[in-house]
Design a protein around this motif. Structure first.
Motif, PDB file in Angstrom:
ATOM      1  N   SER A   8       1.701  20.959 -27.416  1.00  0.00           N
ATOM      2  CA  SER A   8       2.713  21.317 -28.321  1.00  0.00           C
ATOM      3  C   SER A   8       4.071  21.613 -27.725  1.00  0.00           C
ATOM      4  CB  SER A   8       2.235  22.282 -29.344  1.00  0.00           C
ATOM      5  OG  SER A   8       1.248  22.137 -29.924  1.00  0.00           O
ATOM      6  N   ALA A   9       4.174  22.252 -26.725  1.00  0.00           N
ATOM      7  CA  ALA A   9       5.317  22.602 -26.010  1.00  0.00           C
ATOM      8  C   ALA A   9       5.852  21.267 -25.184  1.00  0.00           C
ATOM      9  CB  ALA A   9       4.931  23.545 -25.005  1.00  0.00           C
ATOM     10  N   ARG A  10       5.188  20.369 -24.900  1.00  0.00           N
ATOM     11  CA  ARG A  10       5.617  19.255 -24.050  1.00  0.00           C
ATOM     12  C   ARG A  10       5.494  18.088 -24.942  1.00  0.00           C
ATOM     13  NH1 ARG A  10       3.896  20.228 -17.767  1.00  0.00           N
ATOM     14  NH2 ARG A  10       5.016  22.182 -17.546  1.00  0.00           N
ATOM     15  N   PRO A  11       6.364  17.463 -25.971  1.00  0.00           N
ATOM     16  CA  PRO A  11       5.976  16.596 -26.774  1.00  0.00           C
ATOM     17  C   PRO A  11       6.020  15.073 -26.381  1.00  0.00           C
ATOM     18  CG  PRO A  11       8.130  17.262 -27.057  1.00  0.00           C
ATOM     19  CD  PRO A  11       7.646  18.002 -25.767  1.00  0.00           C
ATOM     20  N   HIS A  12       5.719  14.784 -25.009  1.00  0.00           N
ATOM     21  CA  HIS A  12       5.709  13.522 -24.661  1.00  0.00           C
ATOM     22  C   HIS A  12       4.984  13.012 -23.613  1.00  0.00           C
ATOM     23  CE1 HIS A  12       8.988  15.051 -21.958  1.00  0.00           C
ATOM     24  NE2 HIS A  12       8.428  14.204 -20.924  1.00  0.00           N
ATOM     25  N   ILE A  13       4.589  11.829 -23.397  1.00  0.00           N
ATOM     26  CA  ILE A  13       3.810  11.344 -22.065  1.00  0.00           C
ATOM     27  C   ILE A  13       4.791  10.606 -21.356  1.00  0.00           C
ATOM     28  CG2 ILE A  13       1.960   9.830 -21.553  1.00  0.00           C
ATOM     29  CD1 ILE A  13       0.167  10.899 -23.797  1.00  0.00           C
ATOM     30  N   THR A  14       4.458  10.717 -20.085  1.00  0.00           N
ATOM     31  CA  THR A  14       5.401   9.814 -19.157  1.00  0.00           C
ATOM     32  C   THR A  14       4.700   8.650 -18.608  1.00  0.00           C
ATOM     33  OG1 THR A  14       7.164  11.521 -19.048  1.00  0.00           O
ATOM     34  CG2 THR A  14       7.261   9.761 -17.478  1.00  0.00           C
ATOM     35  N   ALA A  15       5.115   7.573 -18.531  1.00  0.00           N
ATOM     36  CA  ALA A  15       4.431   6.464 -17.774  1.00  0.00           C
ATOM     37  C   ALA A  15       5.221   6.070 -16.690  1.00  0.00           C
ATOM     38  CB  ALA A  15       3.896   5.410 -18.730  1.00  0.00           C
ATOM     39  N   ALA A  16       4.968   5.961 -15.623  1.00  0.00           N
ATOM     40  CA  ALA A  16       5.996   5.343 -14.317  1.00  0.00           C
ATOM     41  C   ALA A  16       5.634   3.771 -14.227  1.00  0.00           C
ATOM     42  CB  ALA A  16       5.778   6.010 -13.098  1.00  0.00           C
ATOM     43  N   ALA A  35      -0.436   7.499 -28.632  1.00  0.00           N
ATOM     44  CA  ALA A  35      -0.592   7.272 -30.257  1.00  0.00           C
ATOM     45  C   ALA A  35      -1.713   8.091 -30.585  1.00  0.00           C
ATOM     46  CB  ALA A  35      -1.048   5.698 -30.352  1.00  0.00           C
ATOM     47  N   ARG A  36      -2.737   8.310 -29.675  1.00  0.00           N
ATOM     48  CA  ARG A  36      -3.884   9.184 -30.016  1.00  0.00           C
ATOM     49  C   ARG A  36      -3.544  10.521 -30.320  1.00  0.00           C
ATOM     50  NH1 ARG A  36      -7.562   6.323 -26.999  1.00  0.00           N
ATOM     51  NH2 ARG A  36      -6.583   6.953 -25.178  1.00  0.00           N
ATOM     52  N   ARG A  37      -2.698  10.916 -29.365  1.00  0.00           N
ATOM     53  CA  ARG A  37      -2.245  12.616 -29.179  1.00  0.00           C
ATOM     54  C   ARG A  37      -1.229  12.572 -30.429  1.00  0.00           C
ATOM     55  NH1 ARG A  37      -2.378  15.548 -23.704  1.00  0.00           N
ATOM     56  NH2 ARG A  37      -4.002  14.535 -22.678  1.00  0.00           N
ATOM     57  N   GLY A  38      -0.347  11.686 -30.952  1.00  0.00           N
ATOM     58  CA  GLY A  38       0.753  11.825 -31.551  1.00  0.00           C
ATOM     59  C   GLY A  38       1.905  12.424 -30.879  1.00  0.00           C
ATOM     60  N   LEU A  39       2.069  12.005 -29.626  1.00  0.00           N
ATOM     61  CA  LEU A  39       3.170  12.144 -28.819  1.00  0.00           C
ATOM     62  C   LEU A  39       4.297  10.977 -28.642  1.00  0.00           C
ATOM     63  CD1 LEU A  39       1.237  14.304 -26.106  1.00  0.00           C
ATOM     64  CD2 LEU A  39       2.547  15.071 -28.115  1.00  0.00           C
ATOM     65  N   ALA A  40       5.256  11.423 -28.370  1.00  0.00           N
ATOM     66  CA  ALA A  40       6.310  10.343 -27.832  1.00  0.00           C
ATOM     67  C   ALA A  40       5.910   9.938 -26.356  1.00  0.00           C
ATOM     68  CB  ALA A  40       7.712  10.800 -27.891  1.00  0.00           C
ATOM     69  N   LEU A  41       6.523   8.748 -26.210  1.00  0.00           N
ATOM     70  CA  LEU A  41       6.256   8.014 -24.836  1.00  0.00           C
ATOM     71  C   LEU A  41       7.652   7.866 -24.234  1.00  0.00           C
ATOM     72  CD1 LEU A  41       4.336   6.749 -22.806  1.00  0.00           C
ATOM     73  CD2 LEU A  41       5.005   4.457 -23.785  1.00  0.00           C
ATOM     74  N   LEU A  81       5.624   3.757 -32.442  1.00  0.00           N
ATOM     75  CA  LEU A  81       5.631   4.754 -31.542  1.00  0.00           C
ATOM     76  C   LEU A  81       6.872   5.101 -30.996  1.00  0.00           C
ATOM     77  CD1 LEU A  81       3.542   6.485 -29.722  1.00  0.00           C
ATOM     78  CD2 LEU A  81       3.634   4.693 -28.078  1.00  0.00           C
ATOM     79  N   ALA A  82       7.329   6.324 -30.667  1.00  0.00           N
ATOM     80  CA  ALA A  82       8.609   6.861 -30.495  1.00  0.00           C
ATOM     81  C   ALA A  82       8.621   6.771 -28.846  1.00  0.00           C
ATOM     82  CB  ALA A  82       8.779   8.338 -30.773  1.00  0.00           C
ATOM     83  N   ILE A  83       9.692   5.637 -28.430  1.00  0.00           N
ATOM     84  CA  ILE A  83       9.758   5.238 -26.874  1.00  0.00           C
ATOM     85  C   ILE A  83      10.915   5.633 -26.479  1.00  0.00           C
ATOM     86  CG2 ILE A  83       9.365   3.337 -25.470  1.00  0.00           C
ATOM     87  CD1 ILE A  83       7.323   2.211 -27.457  1.00  0.00           C
ATOM     88  N   ALA A  84      11.116   6.039 -25.245  1.00  0.00           N
ATOM     89  CA  ALA A  84      12.299   6.208 -24.634  1.00  0.00           C
ATOM     90  C   ALA A  84      12.117   5.700 -23.150  1.00  0.00           C
ATOM     91  CB  ALA A  84      12.930   7.885 -24.661  1.00  0.00           C
ATOM     92  N   THR A  85      13.310   5.051 -22.533  1.00  0.00           N
ATOM     93  CA  THR A  85      13.193   4.630 -21.145  1.00  0.00           C
ATOM     94  C   THR A  85      14.060   5.518 -20.371  1.00  0.00           C
ATOM     95  OG1 THR A  85      14.878   3.075 -21.647  1.00  0.00           O
ATOM     96  CG2 THR A  85      12.542   2.207 -21.890  1.00  0.00           C
TER      97      THR A  85
END
Length: 289
Positions: A8-16, A35-41, A81-85
């Motif tokens: 909840s406090a960290r609303p994104h997953i980072t892929a390198a 997508a499974r967790r409902g988090l941004a990428l 999915l919410a995605i940022a680079t």
């Protein structure tokens, strides 16, 4: 599914990413997880401040190409999915460490473009798993059998040292995948459960002590996650061997990394290191105190 406070406090997953096939595989895993967790990428590519042979403009263009390709792959895999680079001008290690301060999860491939084919684990993945502030998942192509039926999340537990953060991550991973069983592996050796200079125990006595340790370390978690089917596996022998064996049928294998009180000391235990090197599929390394 239950979300932890950390998610909840960290609303994104980072892929390198680095443009390699290993990174693409890790990115697909991260997309599914977000997508499974409902988090941004967030998709991160780091390139060094010192220019390579082609100069800074070439490095910048290459980074943007890698990020553009990764962005397309992710959007094709999970529309909506919410995605940022993130184009980071920094060393890879420093960029990943900084990113781990705010990410719920950091996902990397097992090797990058510069890795030798003979290496089982790249230096970047090993470094990130050793120093990141958040859990790190190292994704590699599955070797051996396909995941078991029902699918399993496997987590290694040492009954002598409870680690709630590790169990919380494992239970949440299983809960996020309906129908997935959680296998709690307690690899143990009789000498670990006998007291130096103490009374002589029979093997049955030692096994009973190991079982009590496992029960105490995992108490209460099934009540928090009643939807998760749990199997407790007391495996005699080296813990790393038991975990690697169990990883053959796992969607992800979870191990802990004790965070030292100071910057000195071993960052990654021999067990976690061995599992990262030899597991048959993705491995999650969860920092804990």
């Amino acid at each position: 599914m239950a979300h932890s406070d950390a998610s909840s406090a960290r609303p994104h997953i980072t892929a390198a990413v680095d443009g390699s096939a290993h990174a693409d595989e890790a990115l697909r895993w991260a997309v599914d997880e977000a997508a499974r967790r409902g988090l941004a990428l967030r998709i991160l590519h780091a390139w060094p401040p010192l220019a390579a042979h082609g100069g800074r403009d070439t490095d910048r263009a290459e980074s943007r190409r890698i990020l553009g390709d990764a962005d397309l792959l992710a959007r094709d895999s999970a529309p909506g999915l919410a995605i940022a680079t993130v184009d980071a001008v920094d060393t890879v290690g420093a960029a990943l460490t900084a990113e781990s301060e705010s990410a719920a999860l950091l996902v990397l491939g097992s090797r990058g473009r510069g890795g030798f084919r003979s290496l089982l684990l790249g230096s970047t993945s090993l470094t990130a798993a050793s120093v990141a502030r958040c859990p790190v998942v190292v994704v590699r192509a599955r070797s051996g059998d396909a995941p078991s039926a029902p699918p399993e999340v496997v987590v290694g537990v040492d009954g002598r040292e409870p680690a709630d953060a590790v169990l919380a991550f494992a239970f949440e991973e299983a809960a996020a995948r309906p129908g997935t069983r959680l296998r709690i592996v307690h690899g143990w050796r009789p000498e670990d459960w006998t007291l130096p200079g103490g009374p002589v125990f029979t093997r049955a006595d030692v096994e009973a002590r190991a079982d009590r340790g496992l029960a105490e370390a995992t108490a209460g978690w099934s009540e928090k996650y009643p939807q998760v089917d749990v199997v407790r596996d007391r495996a005699s022998g080296p813990p790393a061997t038991a975990l690697v064996r169990s990883s053959a049928g796992a969607v992800v294998t979870v191990v802990g990394r004790r965070v030292p009180a100071t910057s000195l000391g071993l960052r990654l235990s021999p067990v976690a290191h061995a599992v990262l090197l030899h597991a048959h599929g993705p491995v999650a390394v969860v920092p804990h105190r």
